[in-house]
Write a protein that holds these residues in place. Structure first.
Motif, PDB file in Angstrom:
ATOM      1  N   ASN A  24      10.990 -32.490  14.632  1.00  0.00           N
ATOM      2  CA  ASN A  24      10.693 -31.724  13.421  1.00  0.00           C
ATOM      3  C   ASN A  24      11.216 -32.440  12.189  1.00  0.00           C
ATOM      4  N   ASP A  57      22.461 -35.356   5.490  1.00  0.00           N
ATOM      5  CA  ASP A  57      22.073 -33.954   5.517  1.00  0.00           C
ATOM      6  C   ASP A  57      23.132 -33.121   6.249  1.00  0.00           C
ATOM      7  N   GLU A  77      14.097 -26.672  10.665  1.00  0.00           N
ATOM      8  CA  GLU A  77      15.175 -26.430  11.619  1.00  0.00           C
ATOM      9  C   GLU A  77      14.883 -25.135  12.350  1.00  0.00           C
TER      10      GLU A  77
HETATM   11  C1  KOT Z   1      15.283 -31.936   7.425  1.00  0.00           C
HETATM   12  C2  KOT Z   1      15.514 -31.329   8.638  1.00  0.00           C
HETATM   13  C3  KOT Z   1      15.231 -32.013   9.819  1.00  0.00           C
HETATM   14  C4  KOT Z   1      14.715 -33.296   9.767  1.00  0.00           C
HETATM   15  C5  KOT Z   1      14.488 -33.895   8.539  1.00  0.00           C
HETATM   16  C6  KOT Z   1      14.764 -33.234   7.364  1.00  0.00           C
HETATM   17  C7  KOT Z   1      14.526 -33.865   6.084  1.00  0.00           C
HETATM   18  C8  KOT Z   1      13.857 -35.010   5.805  1.00  0.00           C
HETATM   19  N1  KOT Z   1      14.936 -33.392   4.943  1.00  0.00           N
HETATM   20  N2  KOT Z   1      14.577 -34.174   3.962  1.00  0.00           N
HETATM   21  N3  KOT Z   1      13.918 -35.180   4.464  1.00  0.00           N
HETATM   22  C9  KOT Z   1      13.360 -36.278   3.661  1.00  0.00           C
HETATM   23  O1  KOT Z   1      14.408 -37.193   3.334  1.00  0.00           O
HETATM   24  C10 KOT Z   1      13.956 -38.350   2.627  1.00  0.00           C
HETATM   25  C11 KOT Z   1      15.122 -39.280   2.429  1.00  0.00           C
HETATM   26  O2  KOT Z   1      16.005 -38.789   1.481  1.00  0.00           O
HETATM   27  C12 KOT Z   1      13.311 -37.955   1.309  1.00  0.00           C
HETATM   28  O3  KOT Z   1      12.792 -39.103   0.685  1.00  0.00           O
HETATM   29  C13 KOT Z   1      12.194 -36.937   1.548  1.00  0.00           C
HETATM   30  O4  KOT Z   1      11.718 -36.471   0.309  1.00  0.00           O
HETATM   31  C14 KOT Z   1      12.729 -35.770   2.390  1.00  0.00           C
HETATM   32  O5  KOT Z   1      11.669 -34.888   2.706  1.00  0.00           O
END
Ligand code: KOT
Length: 833
Positions: free
Chosen positions: A287, A336, A291
């Motif tokens: 995913n 994150d 989440e």
């Molecule tokens: C959130 C939860 C699970 C798996 C992935 C995510 C996630 C992925 N949250 N944000 N992202 C992306 O991260 C990139 C790196 O910073 C960003 O460029 C992108 O806009 C996000 O969507």
């Protein structure tokens, strides 16, 4: 430590220590040695796969020699280190990158040719390391590359999934998922069977008083799973620094399996325990930006955090320093909220295991950690149910409650009149069941919190984390706009463009300082340079056309405008807007006279990306794209004017072929939804123009390259809330051109309309949350401007060159230095010879 080893011993080791190959001849010797001995093959049965393995082993030896030196130097120097904790590392292939980083690709090319192989075919044998979903995992991989290149003492910590992101096949227009088993014959990892950590789950907490009357918490019973380390060397570009990525693998604690159970005749259950333990690191959750609160995911998170923290603390304790020096030695970055339990785990180690007082421990913790937020999408924000945590990690839940209590007490003191603030900022959401808000815990346990693009960081400060800005002041919150590594995304993906730039600038220094690119703007009117630039784009388009031919069987016209959207499929990223636009174009062409058709700019609309297996709307979008492709591509009235291609199984190595081949790419998320986006940067760096919304890093790309060089459209982030509100209260009228598109879908033009009714209904009937209809007219009009601009190839070329020249800001090296200076407080440490 160094000085305690006697000189004769050191001399003997020095004399016999492994040597690196330094030229083509020596490379060939190493290659043949590995093929004949390590692989037990010969001239007569060495296929391309064996040639790949041999080449990889030869380069691996080199990396390991450097890796050893780097690790020794980092250990002896004992300077502050960075630990980057990420559940995803989307590395892609390693061999090409290793060859370029050690500067031996030409030697390898010639050496392989001498022995009868083409380097491209050899490189293509490698399976992508795909331990990630998309941008977040790829950002982690770019971090590793930059941290090594800039000589930062840094380690990555992650999970060694047996199955990476699934392989995607398209069958009858539908996505089908195939498991990605990638570990057989992976030369890039080193099992460290001696480095193991026992990780506990479940059980219960007992309270004791020690002889001094101090309360001791003891977490007892439960299950134990063993973590084993697997190390992956990470070479920097043009430096000896080779950092480490440590991935943890799970297995049952008693080793092979439980012999007591086995001897008692309970063979099945002994094996079942083993399998159960191995499940933890079995598979990457597929995913992106979602989440789902599954127990196994929480187990993965704790398993990995606890193993990493144990490892970090063990290394720190060897230095015999005082605990308060911990934050001077160690910076831990949370990619994150997925590793937020590391905060709780460190607090637990310090108070329960090492006997520190709460406040002293907590001060160490908050100075050590920092947290990057990547998304504001509500469905991606992690919350874990209190009963789940209570069961799996009882002691951690107690600590979370305690952290919350102290935090809320301090908030109450500062804002005595504000009644609501306590429930708003509490780590515990008072729902049924109660939930732990991981982002809040991550903020409270860190000294810095950052977003990944200016708009995104501003939105965090004014919406999601507004109360926390009030509480902690603005200094805890900052922006670091994402970047990409120019090594992989320019030099490796687009070697000819990289060589052309190097020729003009006199060296490849721009790969280490991307701001030097600005010097190519001086050549924007240079005829020979322009011709070479456009020849390279054409060659790259031909390379992609060849890939499309071999994978889909379709011939695409390399003179057509290649219009690309490749990224995870998600409603907020709006591939539906793109395909509706394609349908609009199709209907328009069909309505044209032959005379009118002559003016049409031929297009190839290229899509690629995976949908999360449980995300039905995303799968419906993929289905629609493929059904539209079926109809359009065989329509004789359309011919070469429009082709629709869905590239299966989009991944890092395909991105390396696709990015250099686009004329225009699409970054069209609803304003305010994309954290940053990084593929936008890859495309522009490779001389493609982009069409985009005012969202994520598109805004800063515009600032850097100039608004005359980008096609922006659509509603702005500040208007989104109001539009949604109006839709909700029934103020919604479908855009008339979009209505025409929907009419075509509903009259079964692209197969059974029932297959797509959820998609059209989400817009027409359910409030159009992502504002597809609101932005449709602007989108179509902007595409008309793209067509017009493409007809003036001279100006298009100027835009392309100028944009590349101005992309220096988006280097991952700038990003890494910003984190190092303003978050981690670490210094580079070059390796001596
Ligand atoms: C959130 C939860 C699970 C798996 C992935 C995510 C996630 C992925 N949250 N944000 N992202 C992306 O991260 C990139 C790196 O910073 C960003 O460029 C992108 O806009 C996000 O969507």
């Amino acid at each position: 430590v160094e000085a305690t080893i006697p000189e004769p011993l050191r001399e003997a080791w020095r004399k016999h220590s492994a040597n690196e190959f330094t030229n083509k001849e020596e490379f060939e010797t190493e290659l043949v040695r590995h093929i004949e001995t390590t692989l037990a093959r010969s001239l007569y049965n060495c296929d391309e796969l064996a040639a790949y393995s041999g080449t990889a082993l030869a380069f691996r030896d080199r990396l390991i020699i450097e890796w050893n030196k780097t690790q020794q130097r980092q250990t002896f120097t004992d300077q502050k280190r960075v630990y980057y904790l990420s559940l995803e590392f989307l590395m892609g292939r390693a061999l090409d990158n290793a060859m370029l980083n050690v500067g031996m690709k030409d030697a390898a090319r010639e050496g392989l040719a001498d022995l009868g192989f083409r380097i491209e075919d050899v490189i293509n044998q490698e399976h992508d390391a795909a331990l990630g979903n998309g941008g977040l995992g790829r950002l982690a991989a770019c971090f590793l590359d930059s941290m090594a290149t800039l000589n930062y003492p840094a380690w990555g910590y992650g999970l060694r999934y047996r199955y990476g992101i699934f392989k995607q096949e398209i069958v009858n227009g539908y996505q089908v998922e195939i498991p990605d088993y990638w570990l057989d014959n992976n030369p890039w990892e080193f099992p460290r069977h001696e480095i193991t950590v026992d990780i506990q789950f479940y059980g219960n907490v007992k309270k004791y008083q020690d002889e001094n009357g101090k309360i001791i918490h003891s977490w007892e019973d439960g299950e134990v799973v063993q973590a084993t380390a697997y190390d992956v060397p990470i070479p920097g570009y043009g430096t000896k620094t080779t950092n480490n990525l440590r991935l943890w693998s799970s297995k049952a604690s008693s080793g092979e399996f439980d012999f007591q159970k086995f001897n008692a005749g309970d063979y099945e259950s002994a094996v079942a325990d083993q399998q159960n333990a191995e499940t933890i690191s079995a598979v990457l959750y597929p995913n992106d930006n979602l989440e789902r609160g599954k127990e196994l995911r929480l187990k993965q998170q704790y398993f990995w955090c606890a193993a990493s923290l144990f490892d970090i603390v063990r290394r720190f304790k060897k230095t015999k320093r005082a605990w308060n020096e911990f934050p001077e030695q160690i910076a831990i970055q949370l990619n994150d909220t997925h590793p937020t339990l590391a905060i709780v785990e460190l607090q637990r180690i310090l108070i329960d295991k090492e006997g520190l007082e709460w406040d002293e421990a907590w001060s160490i913790v908050t100075k050590t950690f920092s947290y990057t937020n990547h998304t504001v999408l509500p469905e991606a924000l992690e919350k874990w149910s209190v009963p789940l945590l209570q069961n799996l990690l009882p002691r951690h839940l107690q600590i979370i409650y305690e952290v919350n209590l102290f935090f809320l007490q301090s908030v109450e003191k500062r804002f005595p009149k504000d009644r609501d603030i306590l429930s708003r900022v509490s780590i515990i959401e008072e729902s049924h069941p109660k939930m732990v808000r991981m982002a809040y815990l991550a903020i409270i346990g860190s000294h810095k919190v950052n977003g990944v693009a200016e708009l995104h960081s501003d939105l965090l400060k004014t919406t999601l984390f507004k109360d926390f800005v009030e509480i902690y002041g603005p200094d805890r919150f900052m922006n670091v706009t994402n970047g990409i590594t120019p090594r992989r995304w320019l030099h490796q993906a687009n070697p000819r463009l990289s060589a052309l730039i190097a020729e003009k600038l006199g060296s490849y220094d721009f790969l280490k300082d991307l701001t030097l690119l600005d010097k190519i703007e001086a050549f924007v009117d240079d005829k020979a340079f322009r011709e070479e630039w456009s020849t390279i784009k054409r060659e790259n388009k031909l390379r992609l056309a060849k890939h499309i031919k071999s994978t889909t069987g379709f011939d695409v016209n390399p003179n057509a405008l290649f219009d690309v959207q490749v990224k995870r499929i998600h409603e907020y990223k709006r591939q539906q807007l793109n395909i509706f636009g394609v349908i609009h174009r199709y209907l328009s062409i069909k309505a044209m006279s032959d005379e009118e058709k002559k003016k049409v700019v031929p297009r190839v609309s290229i899509f690629g990306g995976k949908a999360a297996p449980g995300y039905w709307m995303a799968k419906t979008i993929i289905h629609l794209i493929n059904k539209v492709a079926e109809v359009v591509n065989k329509d004789p009235e359309i011919g070469d004017l429009l082709k629709v291609i869905f590239i299966e199984d989009y991944n890092v190595s395909k991105a390396e072929i696709i990015c250099p081949a686009s004329d225009i790419s699409e970054h069209i998320s609803t304003a305010g939804t994309e954290g940053s986006g990084t593929s936008n940067m890859k495309f522009v760096l490779n001389g493609g123009l982009i069409i985009g919304t005012c969202d994520g890093a598109n805004i800063e790309i515009t600032r850097e390259i100039g608004e005359q060089n980008i096609f922006l459209f659509g509603n702005l982030s500040e208007d989104v809330e109001d539009l949604r509100h109006r839709h909700f209260y029934g103020d919604f009228k479908l855009d008339p051109q979009l209505e025409r598109v929907f009419d075509a879908i509903k009259s079964n033009t692209f197969g059974d309309q029932g297959d797509f009714s959820a998609l059209t209904a989400s817009i027409e009937e359910h409030g159009d949350y992502y504002l597809v209809s609101d932005d449709f007219n602007s989108y179509i009009t902007t595409h008309e401007m793209v067509d017009e601009a493409f007809q003036n190839q001279e100006e298009w070329l100027a835009k392309s060159i100028t944009s590349v020249a101005r992309m220096g800001f988006f280097s991952m090296d700038r990003v890494t230095n910003e984190y190092a200076d303003s978050i981690w407080n670490v210094e580079p440490l070059p390796v001596r010879d």
